[in-house]
Design a protein around this motif. Sequence first.
Motif, PDB file in Angstrom:
ATOM      1  N   UNK A   1       0.850  -1.186   0.000  1.00 50.86           N
ATOM      2  CA  UNK A   1       0.000   0.000   0.000  1.00 50.86           C
ATOM      3  C   UNK A   1       0.888   1.238   0.000  1.00 50.86           C
ATOM      4  N   UNK A   2       0.970   1.905  -1.153  1.00 48.95           N
ATOM      5  CA  UNK A   2       1.856   3.066  -1.300  1.00 48.95           C
ATOM      6  C   UNK A   2       1.122   4.394  -1.221  1.00 48.95           C
TER       7      UNK A   2
ATOM      8  N   UNK B   1       2.086   3.802   6.507  1.00 54.54           N
ATOM      9  CA  UNK B   1       3.540   3.901   6.707  1.00 54.54           C
ATOM     10  C   UNK B   1       4.349   3.628   5.446  1.00 54.54           C
ATOM     11  N   UNK B   2       3.871   2.746   4.580  1.00 54.66           N
ATOM     12  CA  UNK B   2       4.643   2.387   3.389  1.00 54.66           C
ATOM     13  C   UNK B   2       4.446   3.353   2.233  1.00 54.66           C
ATOM     14  N   UNK B   3       3.732   4.446   2.480  1.00 52.49           N
ATOM     15  CA  UNK B   3       3.769   5.556   1.518  1.00 52.49           C
ATOM     16  C   UNK B   3       5.158   6.180   1.533  1.00 52.49           C
ATOM     17  N   UNK B   4       5.915   5.870   2.579  1.00 54.73           N
ATOM     18  CA  UNK B   4       7.291   6.349   2.701  1.00 54.73           C
ATOM     19  C   UNK B   4       8.203   5.440   1.887  1.00 54.73           C
TER      20      UNK B   4
ATOM     21  N   UNK C   1      11.446   5.361   1.518  1.00 53.82           N
ATOM     22  CA  UNK C   1      12.622   4.856   2.231  1.00 53.82           C
ATOM     23  C   UNK C   1      12.268   3.608   3.035  1.00 53.82           C
ATOM     24  N   UNK C   2      11.113   3.631   3.665  1.00 51.06           N
ATOM     25  CA  UNK C   2      10.681   2.468   4.444  1.00 51.06           C
ATOM     26  C   UNK C   2      10.467   1.258   3.535  1.00 51.06           C
ATOM     27  N   UNK C   3       9.895   1.493   2.351  1.00 54.65           N
ATOM     28  CA  UNK C   3       9.710   0.387   1.403  1.00 54.65           C
ATOM     29  C   UNK C   3      11.066  -0.198   0.995  1.00 54.65           C
ATOM     30  N   UNK C   4      12.026   0.677   0.720  1.00 51.36           N
ATOM     31  CA  UNK C   4      13.362   0.212   0.344  1.00 51.36           C
ATOM     32  C   UNK C   4      13.988  -0.611   1.461  1.00 51.36           C
TER      33      UNK C   4
END
Length: 522
Positions: free
Chosen positions: A276-277, A281-284, A286-289
Amino acid sequence: MSNQIIRPALAALLGIGAVALVAFSVAPQAANATEKTMRIAVPFGPKSSVPDPRARQNGWLSNRAGVSETLIGLGHDMTMQPRLAETFENLSPLEWKLTLRKGVKFHDGSTMTAQDVKASFEKLDQEGHPGHNPRLSRLLGIESITVEGDDTLIFRTKSPNSAFLWSLTEPSAAVLKDGTDELPLIGTGPFVFDLAEPEKTYLTRKFADYWGGEPKLDRIVMDALSDPSVAALALQAGDVDLVTHYPEPDFAALKEKNAGQLFSMPTTRLFFFQVRTADGPLANETLRSAVSLGLDRKTIVAAALNGVGGDVANAIFSASMHSWANTNMTLDYDPEKAKTLLDEAGIKDTNGDGIRELDGEEISLKIRSYEGRAALRPTLEITQALLQQIGISSEISMAEYDANNEALKAGEIDMHLQAWGTAPQGDPDYFPSTLVETGVGYNFSGYSNAELDELLKKGRETFDDEVRKSYYDRVQEIINTELPLIPVFHKTQVSVGNGKVEGYGIHPAETYLVTPDLTFAE
């Protein structure tokens, strides 16, 4: 009172009553001991009592069961092959000519004509019809179908679509006649649809007038056993003859002992997280990376697949897709780099409890998957442990597939672990166009990238494969960078028979199973 045959051997083996074995139901006529009936354990069952192959994902089951067929097929080398259409050619950027195979009969005994094919495809756009399929309709982009005589059709697309012929190989692009009370589904395949019990069983009988020759089996019973361990026990008990998706640990043990009738083949299926982008939180980015860098894919493959079921993914396409894979890409495991990225972005553990915070709140990702594929649950559990090591907490759970998609779309969960065939049509457009193009039906991430959208558009409009590859190479790069999808591993399908199965082969696209040659060895 329902007519069910419950096999006591399996009930005794599992220590459960006959009521729990409703998945093993069979029509009375299928119990005839003089007929050659093969029982096949598959991970997913029909979604309704009359699952029209053109709608949703129904076509995959009916295509594998030998009930429905497409105009064009995919060979084991992933090249296009004549099926119901004997020849096919591109007349212009918008026009495609297909000439039908002569003498093909529907299951009601009538001969297939070009008009039948046109009528079948028109149902894809007919709201309220059981065959309505907006997703496939969008992929095909048909503006009109012109019939020329009994065996020729001219398809005209709304815009140039270089993936058009490939899209015709998708199981949902099945050719059917309108059903009747006696024959609810009227296809052209080697087996005739008898009945379906939702989520349980799919029954068929042979079609003696099949254009490809009379089938060697009389009946097929597909039992939906979502737990591969239960399916393995069913095989041991003699209650099924073939398990298409055998549990990898058990397969590895059989392989080590050089025992059992084993089948194995790399496929185009990818296990991946849809993320979920759009919010949460995973719109971030850097966090996804960091999440991707924190995944030790080699450990996941070794633990979840026992070294027999797959290979680490470096992009959405496996290296076996020679024509389309971007082999210059990698998805590294580097937890120290992940920690550094998070620290530099201010995503730190400020209270010393081992969990990092984002925007003042501790990160706890909600991650779900579903039953039906043995490797999903252990992959989820290992992922949770790996993320904990870089300071990311997660809540994991298993639920129904469609419910997970709805939860991801609503932002109620952050990641959905799934397993998709990335090239069921043999063409690279299907997977990204279905999952990450802006606004498409399965883009539950809420992801949008204008460059990616334009590349996909160009990929569909360009007929030079070398140029197309450059577009899809870049698409793969964007996905690996922005990570609306996080690839984990590419799957090898492992199957086990009862020692007598003959004529079975695993197709790399997993779209075919039952053929006229499937039978038991004498």
